[in-house]
Design a protein around this motif. Structure first.
Motif, PDB file in Angstrom:
ATOM      1  N   ILE A  75     -44.963 -27.474  61.700  1.00 55.35           N
ATOM      2  CA  ILE A  75     -45.364 -26.095  62.020  1.00 55.35           C
ATOM      3  C   ILE A  75     -45.045 -25.779  63.475  1.00 55.35           C
ATOM      4  O   ILE A  75     -44.540 -24.694  63.797  1.00 55.35           O
ATOM      5  N   ASP A  76     -45.285 -26.735  64.346  1.00 65.72           N
ATOM      6  CA  ASP A  76     -45.021 -26.511  65.770  1.00 65.72           C
ATOM      7  C   ASP A  76     -43.531 -26.331  66.046  1.00 65.72           C
ATOM      8  O   ASP A  76     -43.148 -25.680  67.030  1.00 65.72           O
ATOM      9  N   MET A  77     -42.687 -26.877  65.187  1.00 66.50           N
ATOM     10  CA  MET A  77     -41.250 -26.714  65.350  1.00 66.50           C
ATOM     11  C   MET A  77     -40.812 -25.275  65.097  1.00 66.50           C
ATOM     12  O   MET A  77     -39.702 -24.876  65.467  1.00 66.50           O
ATOM     13  N   PHE A  78     -41.672 -24.493  64.458  1.00 67.25           N
ATOM     14  CA  PHE A  78     -41.371 -23.087  64.207  1.00 67.25           C
ATOM     15  C   PHE A  78     -42.011 -22.185  65.272  1.00 67.25           C
ATOM     16  O   PHE A  78     -42.104 -20.975  65.079  1.00 67.25           O
ATOM     17  N   ARG A  79     -42.403 -22.794  66.363  1.00 65.20           N
ATOM     18  CA  ARG A  79     -42.992 -22.029  67.468  1.00 65.20           C
ATOM     19  C   ARG A  79     -41.871 -21.494  68.370  1.00 65.20           C
ATOM     20  O   ARG A  79     -40.961 -22.206  68.759  1.00 65.20           O
ATOM     21  N   PHE A  80     -41.978 -20.218  68.692  1.00 63.52           N
ATOM     22  CA  PHE A  80     -41.015 -19.591  69.596  1.00 63.52           C
ATOM     23  C   PHE A  80     -41.783 -18.731  70.589  1.00 63.52           C
ATOM     24  O   PHE A  80     -42.531 -17.839  70.210  1.00 63.52           O
ATOM     25  N   ARG A  81     -41.613 -19.065  71.864  1.00 65.00           N
ATOM     26  CA  ARG A  81     -42.338 -18.368  72.929  1.00 65.00           C
ATOM     27  C   ARG A  81     -43.849 -18.347  72.677  1.00 65.00           C
ATOM     28  O   ARG A  81     -44.525 -17.343  72.852  1.00 65.00           O
ATOM     29  N   GLY A  82     -44.344 -19.501  72.247  1.00 64.67           N
ATOM     30  CA  GLY A  82     -45.781 -19.683  72.076  1.00 64.67           C
ATOM     31  C   GLY A  82     -46.348 -19.165  70.773  1.00 64.67           C
ATOM     32  O   GLY A  82     -47.556 -19.282  70.535  1.00 64.67           O
ATOM     33  N   VAL A  83     -45.512 -18.619  69.901  1.00 62.95           N
ATOM     34  CA  VAL A  83     -45.996 -18.035  68.641  1.00 62.95           C
ATOM     35  C   VAL A  83     -45.297 -18.704  67.461  1.00 62.95           C
ATOM     36  O   VAL A  83     -44.073 -18.890  67.479  1.00 62.95           O
ATOM     37  N   ILE A  84     -46.074 -19.077  66.441  1.00 62.18           N
ATOM     38  CA  ILE A  84     -45.492 -19.644  65.233  1.00 62.18           C
ATOM     39  C   ILE A  84     -44.827 -18.527  64.445  1.00 62.18           C
ATOM     40  O   ILE A  84     -45.454 -17.520  64.111  1.00 62.18           O
ATOM     41  N   GLU A  85     -43.545 -18.701  64.141  1.00 61.87           N
ATOM     42  CA  GLU A  85     -42.812 -17.704  63.355  1.00 61.87           C
ATOM     43  C   GLU A  85     -43.099 -17.963  61.869  1.00 61.87           C
ATOM     44  O   GLU A  85     -42.376 -18.667  61.173  1.00 61.87           O
ATOM     45  N   VAL A  86     -44.174 -17.352  61.405  1.00 65.79           N
ATOM     46  CA  VAL A  86     -44.700 -17.672  60.076  1.00 65.79           C
ATOM     47  C   VAL A  86     -43.781 -17.208  58.944  1.00 65.79           C
ATOM     48  O   VAL A  86     -43.782 -17.800  57.862  1.00 65.79           O
ATOM     49  N   ASP A  87     -42.996 -16.171  59.175  1.00 64.62           N
ATOM     50  CA  ASP A  87     -42.072 -15.750  58.118  1.00 64.62           C
ATOM     51  C   ASP A  87     -40.946 -16.768  57.944  1.00 64.62           C
ATOM     52  O   ASP A  87     -40.472 -16.997  56.829  1.00 64.62           O
ATOM     53  N   ASN A  88     -40.530 -17.385  59.028  1.00 65.09           N
ATOM     54  CA  ASN A  88     -39.559 -18.478  58.920  1.00 65.09           C
ATOM     55  C   ASN A  88     -40.192 -19.692  58.243  1.00 65.09           C
ATOM     56  O   ASN A  88     -39.555 -20.384  57.443  1.00 65.09           O
ATOM     57  N   PRO A 125     -45.514 -35.204  60.297  1.00 62.12           N
ATOM     58  CA  PRO A 125     -46.821 -34.613  59.995  1.00 62.12           C
ATOM     59  C   PRO A 125     -46.704 -33.094  59.904  1.00 62.12           C
ATOM     60  O   PRO A 125     -45.905 -32.476  60.633  1.00 62.12           O
ATOM     61  N   ALA A 126     -47.467 -32.491  59.009  1.00 66.38           N
ATOM     62  CA  ALA A 126     -47.366 -31.042  58.775  1.00 66.38           C
ATOM     63  C   ALA A 126     -47.556 -30.245  60.056  1.00 66.38           C
ATOM     64  O   ALA A 126     -46.856 -29.254  60.300  1.00 66.38           O
ATOM     65  N   GLU A 127     -48.500 -30.676  60.894  1.00 69.23           N
ATOM     66  CA  GLU A 127     -48.765 -29.947  62.135  1.00 69.23           C
ATOM     67  C   GLU A 127     -47.556 -29.962  63.068  1.00 69.23           C
ATOM     68  O   GLU A 127     -47.268 -28.974  63.745  1.00 69.23           O
ATOM     69  N   ASP A 128     -46.832 -31.087  63.084  1.00 72.70           N
ATOM     70  CA  ASP A 128     -45.638 -31.187  63.927  1.00 72.70           C
ATOM     71  C   ASP A 128     -44.534 -30.268  63.415  1.00 72.70           C
ATOM     72  O   ASP A 128     -43.804 -29.653  64.201  1.00 72.70           O
TER      73      ASP A 128
END
Length: 234
Positions: free
Chosen positions: A61-74, A56-59
């Protein structure tokens, strides 16, 4: 400065991989082209494209979370790889000699990946991604043009509505919220609260801003009244 250099280096490596994949798909070496993108995904983010396209898309996106923040550039870089993957499937669908089922499967795979890439681009842009890194705004419009006529998943429709609002295209944003509000009472997610918040934000703008965005104040107020009426009827 270190992070900026790191991102630039990642983009350079990704651009090189995409260039190789492009050459391979021109040679109709589709399997090799897909492998090139998949290997890039593994090197950069430690995951494969198959995983990104199946969860799922939400899952994802959560995989790009680092220290509680989504790394949106990645995340937007992952979107770029998925977009390029879609073009390989588009090319595969145009190969002469494949049977109808193979052609349909390739077309479906391309569409699914374009939808997925669009969602990640929009989420990244809505959450502060660097717009110049990959020219993501231009990529968004290019993907949207390719999938015209297809209904967006509700979660992507929401991200697009938020993005159009961010652009000051309030009439286009309203079109998205309208579609979300008419999904039906049985739809698992309801969007009245999100839509009402959108119109409430617009009430704080000047008449000139609203007119420029294609949504006069009287239409904003009417929409708020309609949402209240819908909630009362429930």
């Amino acid at each position: 400065m270190f992070r900026k250099d790191y991102l630039v280096r990642m983009v350079e490596e990704m651009t090189e991989a995409i260039g190789k994949a492009f050459t391979l798909r021109q040679q109709r070496k589709h399997t090799e082209a897909l492998s090139e993108l998949d290997e890039m995904m593994r090197r950069q983010f430690g995951m494969n494209l198959s995983l990104l396209n199946s969860l799922p898309a939400e899952d994802v996106i959560d995989m790009f979370r680092f220290r509680g923040v989504i790394e949106v550039d990645n995340l937007q870089q992952a979107a770029r790889l998925i977009e390029e993957e879609a073009y390989i499937y588009q090319e595969k669908a145009r190969v002469e000699g494949i049977d109808d089922q193979e052609k349909l499967d390739a077309q479906d795979a391309a569409l699914v990946r374009l939808m997925r890439a669009l969602h990640f681009y929009l989420y990244a842009l809505n959450h502060g991604a660097n717009r110049e890194l990959l020219q993501a705004p231009e990529r968004v419009e290019g993907v949207i043009e390719q999938i015209q006529g297809y209904e967006l998943p509700a979660r992507t429709e929401k991200q697009l509505a938020l993005y159009r609002e961010q652009q000051g295209r309030y009439d286009a944003a309203e079109n998205g919220w309208y579609r979300l509000l008419h999904l039906g009472v049985d739809y698992p997610v309801q969007y009245e609260e999100d839509a009402r918040a959108f119109y409430q934000r617009l009430t704080k703008l000047t008449d000139e801003q609203l007119e420029r965005g294609g949504l006069p104040r009287d239409e904003v107020e009417e929409a708020i009244s309609q949402i209240k009426a819908r909630e009362t009827q429930r």
